[in-house]
Structures are given as C-alpha cells and as structure tokens.
Design a protein around this motif. Structure first.
Motif, PDB file in Angstrom:
ATOM      1  N   PRO A  90       0.792  -1.165  -0.109  1.00  0.00           N
ATOM      2  CA  PRO A  90       0.175  -0.014  -0.081  1.00  0.00           C
ATOM      3  C   PRO A  90       0.936   1.373  -0.027  1.00  0.00           C
ATOM      4  N   ASP A  91       0.252   2.456  -0.542  1.00  0.00           N
ATOM      5  CA  ASP A  91       1.111   3.671  -0.327  1.00  0.00           C
ATOM      6  C   ASP A  91       0.659   4.382   0.979  1.00  0.00           C
ATOM      7  N   VAL A  92      -0.658   4.252   1.480  1.00  0.00           N
ATOM      8  CA  VAL A  92      -0.971   4.461   2.917  1.00  0.00           C
ATOM      9  C   VAL A  92      -1.859   3.624   3.421  1.00  0.00           C
ATOM     10  N   PHE A  93      -1.538   3.450   4.561  1.00  0.00           N
ATOM     11  CA  PHE A  93      -2.068   2.205   5.409  1.00  0.00           C
ATOM     12  C   PHE A  93      -2.227   2.462   6.855  1.00  0.00           C
ATOM     13  N   GLU A  94      -3.509   1.769   7.229  1.00  0.00           N
ATOM     14  CA  GLU A  94      -3.768   1.905   8.638  1.00  0.00           C
ATOM     15  C   GLU A  94      -2.933   0.797   9.476  1.00  0.00           C
ATOM     16  N   VAL A  95      -2.262   1.186  10.573  1.00  0.00           N
ATOM     17  CA  VAL A  95      -1.492   0.277  11.056  1.00  0.00           C
ATOM     18  C   VAL A  95      -1.827   0.322  12.804  1.00  0.00           C
ATOM     19  N   ASN A  96      -1.858  -0.904  13.390  1.00  0.00           N
ATOM     20  CA  ASN A  96      -1.779  -0.836  14.886  1.00  0.00           C
ATOM     21  C   ASN A  96      -0.218  -0.680  15.522  1.00  0.00           C
ATOM     22  N   GLY A  97       0.241   0.275  15.310  1.00  0.00           N
ATOM     23  CA  GLY A  97       1.667   0.402  15.470  1.00  0.00           C
ATOM     24  C   GLY A  97       2.052   1.809  14.754  1.00  0.00           C
ATOM     25  N   PRO A  98       3.246   2.021  14.028  1.00  0.00           N
ATOM     26  CA  PRO A  98       3.975   0.805  13.665  1.00  0.00           C
ATOM     27  C   PRO A  98       4.878   0.341  14.515  1.00  0.00           C
ATOM     28  N   THR A  99       5.544  -0.874  14.365  1.00  0.00           N
ATOM     29  CA  THR A  99       6.328  -1.503  15.381  1.00  0.00           C
ATOM     30  C   THR A  99       7.507  -0.618  15.323  1.00  0.00           C
ATOM     31  N   LEU A 100       8.550  -1.018  16.441  1.00  0.00           N
ATOM     32  CA  LEU A 100       9.802  -0.122  16.479  1.00  0.00           C
ATOM     33  C   LEU A 100      10.703  -0.955  15.471  1.00  0.00           C
ATOM     34  N   ASP A 101      10.792  -2.037  15.080  1.00  0.00           N
ATOM     35  CA  ASP A 101      11.538  -2.394  14.234  1.00  0.00           C
ATOM     36  C   ASP A 101      11.031  -2.100  12.676  1.00  0.00           C
ATOM     37  N   GLN A 102       9.806  -1.510  12.457  1.00  0.00           N
ATOM     38  CA  GLN A 102       9.359  -1.217  11.059  1.00  0.00           C
ATOM     39  C   GLN A 102       9.874   0.305  10.943  1.00  0.00           C
ATOM     40  N   ILE A 103      10.042   1.217  12.000  1.00  0.00           N
ATOM     41  CA  ILE A 103      10.389   2.488  12.151  1.00  0.00           C
ATOM     42  C   ILE A 103      11.861   2.427  11.909  1.00  0.00           C
ATOM     43  N   ARG A 104      12.634   1.552  12.654  1.00  0.00           N
ATOM     44  CA  ARG A 104      13.993   1.430  12.528  1.00  0.00           C
ATOM     45  C   ARG A 104      14.368   0.908  11.065  1.00  0.00           C
ATOM     46  N   GLY A 105      13.650  -0.022  10.587  1.00  0.00           N
ATOM     47  CA  GLY A 105      14.229  -0.607   9.134  1.00  0.00           C
ATOM     48  C   GLY A 105      13.627   0.472   8.264  1.00  0.00           C
ATOM     49  N   GLY A 106      13.245   1.569   8.504  1.00  0.00           N
ATOM     50  CA  GLY A 106      12.861   2.793   7.354  1.00  0.00           C
ATOM     51  C   GLY A 106      11.844   2.073   6.586  1.00  0.00           C
ATOM     52  N   GLN A 107      10.694   1.638   7.072  1.00  0.00           N
ATOM     53  CA  GLN A 107       9.664   1.064   6.274  1.00  0.00           C
ATOM     54  C   GLN A 107       8.599   1.851   6.097  1.00  0.00           C
ATOM     55  N   VAL A 108       8.647   2.926   7.179  1.00  0.00           N
ATOM     56  CA  VAL A 108       7.592   4.053   7.080  1.00  0.00           C
ATOM     57  C   VAL A 108       8.103   5.262   7.080  1.00  0.00           C
ATOM     58  N   VAL A 109       7.211   6.327   6.581  1.00  0.00           N
ATOM     59  CA  VAL A 109       7.733   7.609   6.340  1.00  0.00           C
ATOM     60  C   VAL A 109       7.528   8.529   7.609  1.00  0.00           C
ATOM     61  N   ASP A 110       8.478   9.421   7.837  1.00  0.00           N
ATOM     62  CA  ASP A 110       8.337  10.123   8.889  1.00  0.00           C
ATOM     63  C   ASP A 110       7.126  11.590   8.613  1.00  0.00           C
ATOM     64  N   LEU A 111       6.413  11.379   9.618  1.00  0.00           N
ATOM     65  CA  LEU A 111       5.011  12.287   9.396  1.00  0.00           C
ATOM     66  C   LEU A 111       5.005  13.617  10.294  1.00  0.00           C
ATOM     67  N   THR A 112       6.270  13.726  11.124  1.00  0.00           N
ATOM     68  CA  THR A 112       6.405  14.892  11.925  1.00  0.00           C
ATOM     69  C   THR A 112       5.583  15.927  11.462  1.00  0.00           C
ATOM     70  N   ASP A 113       5.845  16.469  10.385  1.00  0.00           N
ATOM     71  CA  ASP A 113       5.692  17.932   9.666  1.00  0.00           C
ATOM     72  C   ASP A 113       4.078  17.862   9.589  1.00  0.00           C
ATOM     73  N   LEU A 114       3.384  16.649   9.284  1.00  0.00           N
ATOM     74  CA  LEU A 114       1.746  16.775   8.911  1.00  0.00           C
ATOM     75  C   LEU A 114       1.173  17.327  10.103  1.00  0.00           C
ATOM     76  N   LEU A 115       1.966  17.077  11.589  1.00  0.00           N
ATOM     77  CA  LEU A 115       1.120  17.557  12.895  1.00  0.00           C
ATOM     78  C   LEU A 115       1.535  18.888  13.449  1.00  0.00           C
ATOM     79  N   ASP A 116       2.314  19.719  12.418  1.00  0.00           N
ATOM     80  CA  ASP A 116       2.716  21.014  12.936  1.00  0.00           C
ATOM     81  C   ASP A 116       1.772  21.748  13.416  1.00  0.00           C
ATOM     82  N   GLY A 117       1.702  22.563  14.514  1.00  0.00           N
ATOM     83  CA  GLY A 117       0.913  23.382  15.044  1.00  0.00           C
ATOM     84  C   GLY A 117      -0.325  22.592  15.671  1.00  0.00           C
TER      85      GLY A 117
END
Lengths: 419, 350
Positions: A90-117
């Motif tokens: 998928p491009d966008v997916f719902e996840v009960n996570g993501p897990t730490l290893d998914q984040i560390r393995g670079g499998q998901v994109v950093d979304l920090t700036d979407l929540l600005d403000g």
C-alpha cells in the motif's frame, strides 16, 4: 463438426492463457476517480456495519489523488508486514503500530511535519507510541479503549457492589457464576491475550519504564498475576465462547455476567440491556495499585516504498488532520471510538453521558498505552508466561523471572542499535 | 502437502505460458536458418533438438515445472539459508552478518525446543492411530457385500473438506466451551459441567479436538489406499489358507493380509509422517486468536510463522528455525526410508 482431441486441448490451453493474462482481480472499487496519482489505502476489516462505506466515501471526496481503498479481512498485521517488504504494497495504510523495527528498518515515512501546530491537540497517551526519538511515524485515527462491562441488576441481585479492587473482582466473578452463566469473560484464552500488561499497571507497575528498563521486576507483579489465575482456577471464567472478547455477543447472550471488551461494543450492549449495565476500569491491586485502562490507536502511516510520497502525505494530512468532520463521523457514527483529537473528543455528544462518559473519564485518568519499546518478541514471551500462569497454574514468580530476562535482552537489543 | 500442492499448482499455471516464448522462438527462429543456411549451425541445432526433436519436447514438457520448482522452491530455500546468517528484522535484504547467532538463539529458545517436542509427540500419536483406524475401516468396508460404494464414498468424503473449514466447525460448533456446543450438550445429558475444550490444559482436552479433526479428515483417504491394496490380494491365497486350516480372523489377517499389504502400508506411513510434519492448518485455526497463540500445542511451523511472519518479522531467526526444522525432517525421512526399506518393498509388492 467433430472436435478432435488436439483442438480441444489447444482451445483449453488458449483459454487458460487468456484467463491468466486477465488483470481484473476484482479489487477495484472504492476509487475516488480524483486527478493525480493513484494511491492505495489499506484498512483492516472493522466489525461495525457502515465503516467500509464510510472510508470509501472519504476517499472519493479527495480530489488531488485517485485513492483506492482496500478493505482487508484476515490477519491484517501479517499482511501489512509482508506487503511492506515489497514495492507492491500500500501507499497509505492503517496500522496498529508501526512497530519499533518497522520504524528502525525505514519502512514507514516520517510524518512529523503533518502535525505541525496541531500536535498538542492529539491525545498524548496514544501519540507517544507513534513517536520515536522525537519524530512521529503515524497519525492516530481514533482512540480505542477497553473496559469491564457488568450487569447492574445481576450484581445487585447477588448483593455485590461494582468491584473496586482485583480481590473484589475475583470474589464477584465467583459469586456471579451459576450453572448457566459464568462470572467473567476475559477472552477464550482466559485473558492472557487481551489483558497483557493491564494487571501489571493495576498493581502500580508498568511494562517498560520511562528509562527503557523492565517495568515489572517486582514481587507485586507475581501477586497480581496469581489473582488472575484464581479467576481461572475457581472456574469463574467463560472460556470457549463462539466469539471472542472483542465482540459483545457473549455478554449480550448472557453467557457471562461481566465481560472485558472494547468501548466500541457499547452501542450493541446498550441496545440489548438499556440502562442495565455499567463499565469499570481494570480494578487496582495492592497498596500501590491504581485502576488501569488500556488505550491504543490505529494510526495512518505512509509506506517508505510508495512512489508518491508527497501525494500520500498530503492525503493523510487531508483526511486525518484537516477533515475533522470525517474524523468525527468515523469515530462516532459506527461503533464507539474516542476521537484522537482532544478538541473533537470534548465536543463528542454521544460520549458525554452514561457509561460512555464514565469510560472516557477512565481513559483520561487511568489510560495507558503499550510503549513502543514493548516489541512483539517481548510481548510473546510475556504472553506465553501469562498463559502458563493462568491456565496451568505455573509459579508466577519463576515465570516472570524468565520473562524479565528475555525482555531486558530485547530492550538492550533495540536500544543499543538506536544510539 | 496441501499448502505446497496449491503452491506448485499455481506455479505451474503461472509458468505454463512463459517457456512457450523461447521454445516457440527456437522453432520459428531457427527453422528458416536451417533451411537456407548451409553452415555448421544447422547440424548443431538439429543435434541439440535430438532425434525426432526429443530434447526439445523434453524441455517443453519438463521446463515449465523445473522452472517453477527452481523459482518457487529452490530459490526461496537458498534465500532462507542466506537470511539465517543475518540479523534480518523486517527486511529480506539484510546487511548485518551475525554468523551462527540465530542458530544458537533458536536452540536455546525453550519455546522452539518445546515446539519440537510437541511435534514429536503429535507425530508419534497420530501416525499409528490414523493407520489403525483407516486399516480397520478398509477391512470392514472390504467385507461388505452390498452398498460398498456407498460406504466407501461416505468415509472418503471428509478428505474433500478443507482443513480450515473443518477446524472452524470443530472449534465453533462441536467443541466450543459453552453449554450449547455439541460435546457439552452431550455432557449435559449426563449432568456433567460444561468443559472449555480448547482452553483446558489440565487435562489437555485440546488434544482431543486436534486429533479428532485430523482423524476425521484423513482416515477416509488412507482407507481408500488400503482398500486398493486389499483388492489386489489374490483370493487364492485366502482359499489356500482356509484349506490349510487357518482360522479366519486374526490368524489370516496376521499371516496373509498384513504381509500382502506391506507396500501399501509403507506408502501410508510415509505419507502420514509427512502430513504430521506439515501440521499447521488445524492447529492455527483451532487455537490462535487475534492476540496470538497459546504456549501449548504449538508445532514448530506455527511458532516460526509468528517469529518470522507475524508482527515480529524477525526473518533471520525464523529462517534459522526453518533450516533446523528441515534438518530434523531430512534425518527422520532418511532414517524412515532405511528402516522401512523403501524400494525393497516395491520389488516385493510388485
């Protein structure tokens, strides 16, 4: 005309080839037909009627991309984990996570700036497990919580008050067990799966401390687990029901007087019993105990293998940050979920009265979410031990000792590499 | 067996079209060249194709399946061995070489060694039980004078049922833990309490559920194999035995029927052991829930499934476990073939 064997086989082979070349997999639908790149958006299958139509409606309303919704029944976590290894996921997916290893393995994109403000508007308890080293990896969609449902009339008939401590819960479950009805339903596995760390939090402990150490290396942990074992040993637990804890059927069919389930089940329970039910947090245990309520959130994440990263991020921002009307509809119109935005939760009328209001109050006062550092390997080790304690009467201290050993090894693995 | 059968079927279908391309090209592309071109290439092409194009046809027929086997079996197998030497969390192209760490971790992991025991006990129990049950069914059906075809079909029908469907029926309606489950209803007639069949570890009732579903599914299939074996035994042997004064019943069974069934029995045992090794479907569907799998009755495939493919996604550790499991299976299979004298049996039987 006679049909020779050769003609027949040849035709068959040709037809077979044609079928094999067909590209219609029957998975279309839900397309928004919008301009721009095509995005596929995966959801797990929600039990509440109308949810699927709702998410397809939201996708259709987006005009900057052609969003295709896939509604995926079955083992969703395994499906997404496998799909993230390939480019066809998928491009966008719902996840009960993501897990730490998914984040560390670079499998998901950093979304920090979407929540600005608006970051402070998101419920901090559920945002914390989506955050790793200060970056946010998924946008929480709704807050899900679990509570203990009980029948007021059954407790009153037995001369009991709603249990305020774990000991009282054990006694109440025993009192309420009759030939036809069991006292309490904690899932068909006796609670090992759904309770997880909840008894530990109820005993004033935690799964992982803020410093990243094992949070339950304490005699109080074994004492709390031994009481859950008592529930099983006294035969007060309903086991082997046709549906599991997440479904209120066992409670509604009066197979059990109390059931541990999710807030999402509340509309179905109210339909069956009217006002004759209440909700409670998992009761406190011991002198340092406090009631505990597990909360969690499915989040919207963007796969790192997407070809349209920018478009996918914009879509997630549009749906789960900007469009508060869709978020409200998604949280409240089908089952009961608490909106992840605090401003929306405060305005959610269905959650301001009766048991729903109690539940929401518990979630803010006693809510805990499984920490990101509580990895699947730790969870399996702990859950196996809990199951052995509950069902086979294994010694909780000895079981916990071996879990503490495994979990601290796992914690040092994940924290070693991050530095 | 089931999973792999489906897999290779798919592989076969997917591949069926592909080699046609090269094969067809070889035919059309070279034919013009062999015609006008008098060079040394023509004899070579013809030599390669073999007498009457036999080599060509050999590859046309064998190629697709060999290719499927290579792509869908041997490459993943080799890849899995490769992964087992790496720290492969959430990736199939790992970079961190860890040597034998995954293997030592797996061998020290009690959950894995326990699962190997589960598996050994299950095999030791289910193989003789299914063997005895299907043999006795076959003997009984074979003696029928009327309605033999009917009973043969009735007992064989469950083999057509999927493991998943049967497991769900067993879990939801026959052996659920509430008072209206079939097993509990029967218990209720005798005034006994309801039992949570799949959640009770003392006594381990879950084995009753697992074993009965497998017996129900399998016994009919092996019964048919035994029936075929029984019908091949020449009646003159029984007549001769009767003349010699052998008592019908145990003596005839022991000295005539069983020795004559040797070839069938060897095949049945072999298939049963392989099937037991692949135990996954009914275990997973009976005992797992959304939150995982209980620590009992967990065969290695189920455990590895959770390690490697569940949320854990520790593909290195999972692959190490799979390699260890493959070694165990290889050793057992070779030992069994030696012990049962595979091949020798064929000569005798034929």
């Amino acid at each position: 005309m006679t049909i020779s064997r050769r003609t027949l086989l040849g035709t068959g082979a040709a037809l077979g080839l044609l079928t094999a070349c067909g590209s219609n997999t029957g998975r279309d639908g839900g397309g928004s037909g919008g301009e721009g790149p095509r995005l596929s958006h995966w959801y797990h299958q929600y039990g509440e009627a109308g949810t699927e139509q709702a998410v397809k409606r939201y996708a259709a309303a987006y005009d900057k991309a052609d969003v295709r919704v896939q509604w995926r029944p079955g083992n969703y976590d395994e499906q997404t984990a496998a799909a993230l290894l390939t480019a066809s996921g998928p491009d966008v997916f719902e996840v009960n996570g993501p897990t730490l290893d998914q984040i560390r393995g670079g499998q998901v994109v950093d979304l920090t700036d979407l929540l600005d403000g608006v970051k402070d508007d998101f419920n901090p308890v559920v945002l914390a497990p989506k955050t790793h080293e200060g970056r946010i990896w998924a946008v929480p969609q709704v807050v899900d919580m679990q509570v203990l449902y009980y029948r007021k009339s059954l407790l009153a008939d037995a001369g009991l008050k709603p249990p305020g401590t774990l000991d009282e819960l054990v006694d109440a479950a025993k009192e309420l067990t009759t030939k036809k009805t069991k006292g309490l339903f904690l899932g068909n596995d006796g609670g090992a799966g759904v309770l997880g760390g909840t008894p530990l939090y109820a005993a004033g402990l935690s799964l992982v401390t803020d410093d990243g150490e094992v949070g339950f290396d304490d005699p109080a942990a074994a004492r709390a687990l031994a009481k859950v074992r008592e529930l099983y040993a006294a035969k007060s637990l309903l086991l082997g029901a046709p549906s599991d804890w997440s479904d209120p059927s066992a409670f509604v069919q009066e197979l059990t007087a109390m059931q541990w389930s999710g807030l999402w089940a509340l509309p179905a329970v109210r339909k069956a019993f009217g006002d004759d039910f209440g909700v409670l947090p998992f009761p406190a245990d011991g002198p340092d105990g406090r009631p505990a309520v597990p909360v969690g959130a499915y989040g919207a994440a963007v796969s790192a293998r997407t070809k349209h990263e920018q478009a996918a991020k914009e879509y997630v921002k549009w749906l789960w940050v900007d469009r508060t009307d869709h978020q409200r509809d998604f949280a409240l119109s089908y089952g009961f979920h608490i909106p992840a935005r605090r401003s929306l939760a405060a305005k959610a009328d269905p959650l301001t009265e009766g048991p729903a209001a109690d539940a929401v109050r518990y979630s803010t006062e006693h809510g805990y979410a499984e920490p990101l550092l509580w990895t699947p390997a730790s969870r399996t080790a702990y859950q196996d031990a809990l199951s052995r304690v509950i069902k086979s009467g294994a010694n909780p201290e000895r079981e916990l000792r071996s879990v503490v050993r495994k979990v601290s090894a796992e914690l040092s693995r994940v924290q070693k590499r991050s530095s | 067996m089931r999973a792999r059968g489906a897999g290779s079927g798919r592989a076969g279908r997917a591949e069926a079209g592909r080699p046609r391309g090269p094969a067809g090209r070889a035919g059309t592309g070279r034919a013009p060249r062999t015609g006008p071109g008098p060079g040394a290439r023509a004899p070579l092409a013809r030599r390669l194709a073999g007498p009457q194009n036999r080599n060509l046809w050999f590859w046309v027929f064998v190629g697709p399946f060999a290719l499927g086997l290579l792509v869908f079996t041997y490459v993943p197998l080799g890849w899995s061995v490769y992964l087992s030497f790496f720290d492969a969390h959430n990736t199939v192209s790992p970079t961190e070489f860890v040597g034998l760490d995954n293997y030592t971790a797996m061998l020290k992991d009690e959950a894995f060694t326990d699962s190997l025991w589960t598996f050994a006990v299950f095999t030791a129990f289910i193989v003789p039980t299914t063997f005895a049950l299907s043999l006795s069914l076959a003997l009984m059906v074979n003696r029928l004078r009327r309605a033999q075809a009917f009973f043969r079909s009735v007992f064989f029908l469950p083999a057509a049922c999927s493991y998943v469907v049967a497991a769900l029926i067993w879990k939801m309606s026959l052996f659920n833990g509430v008072r209206f489950g079939l097993a509990n209803t029967v218990l209720g007639w005798f005034g006994a309490d309801q039992t949570a069949w799949l959640s009770t570890t003392d006594p381990p009732w879950y084995w009753l559920v697992i074993v009965t579903v497998r017996l129900w599914l399998q016994a009919g299939f092996y019964m048919v194999l035994f029936l075929a074996g029984l019908q091949r035994i020449p009646p003159v042997l029984y007549e001769a035995a009767a003349v010699d004064g052998a008592r019908p019943g145990w003596q005839v069974l022991r000295h005539i029927t069983l020795p004559q069934l040797r070839a069938t029995s060897v095949a049945v045992v072999l298939l049963l052991v392989i099937n037991a090794f692949q135990a996954f479907d009914e275990f997973y569907n009976l005992l797992s829930d959304a939150r995982g799998y209980p620590p009992y009755a967990r065969p290695p495939l189920v455990y590895l499934y959770y390690t490697a493919l569940g949320q854990g996604q520790n593909l290195g550790l999972g692959s190490a476990g799979a390699v260890l499991l493959a070694l165990v299976i290889a050793v057992v299979t070779i030992g069994q073939a030696r012990w049962l004298g595979l091949g020798r049996a064929d000569e005798k039987g034929a």
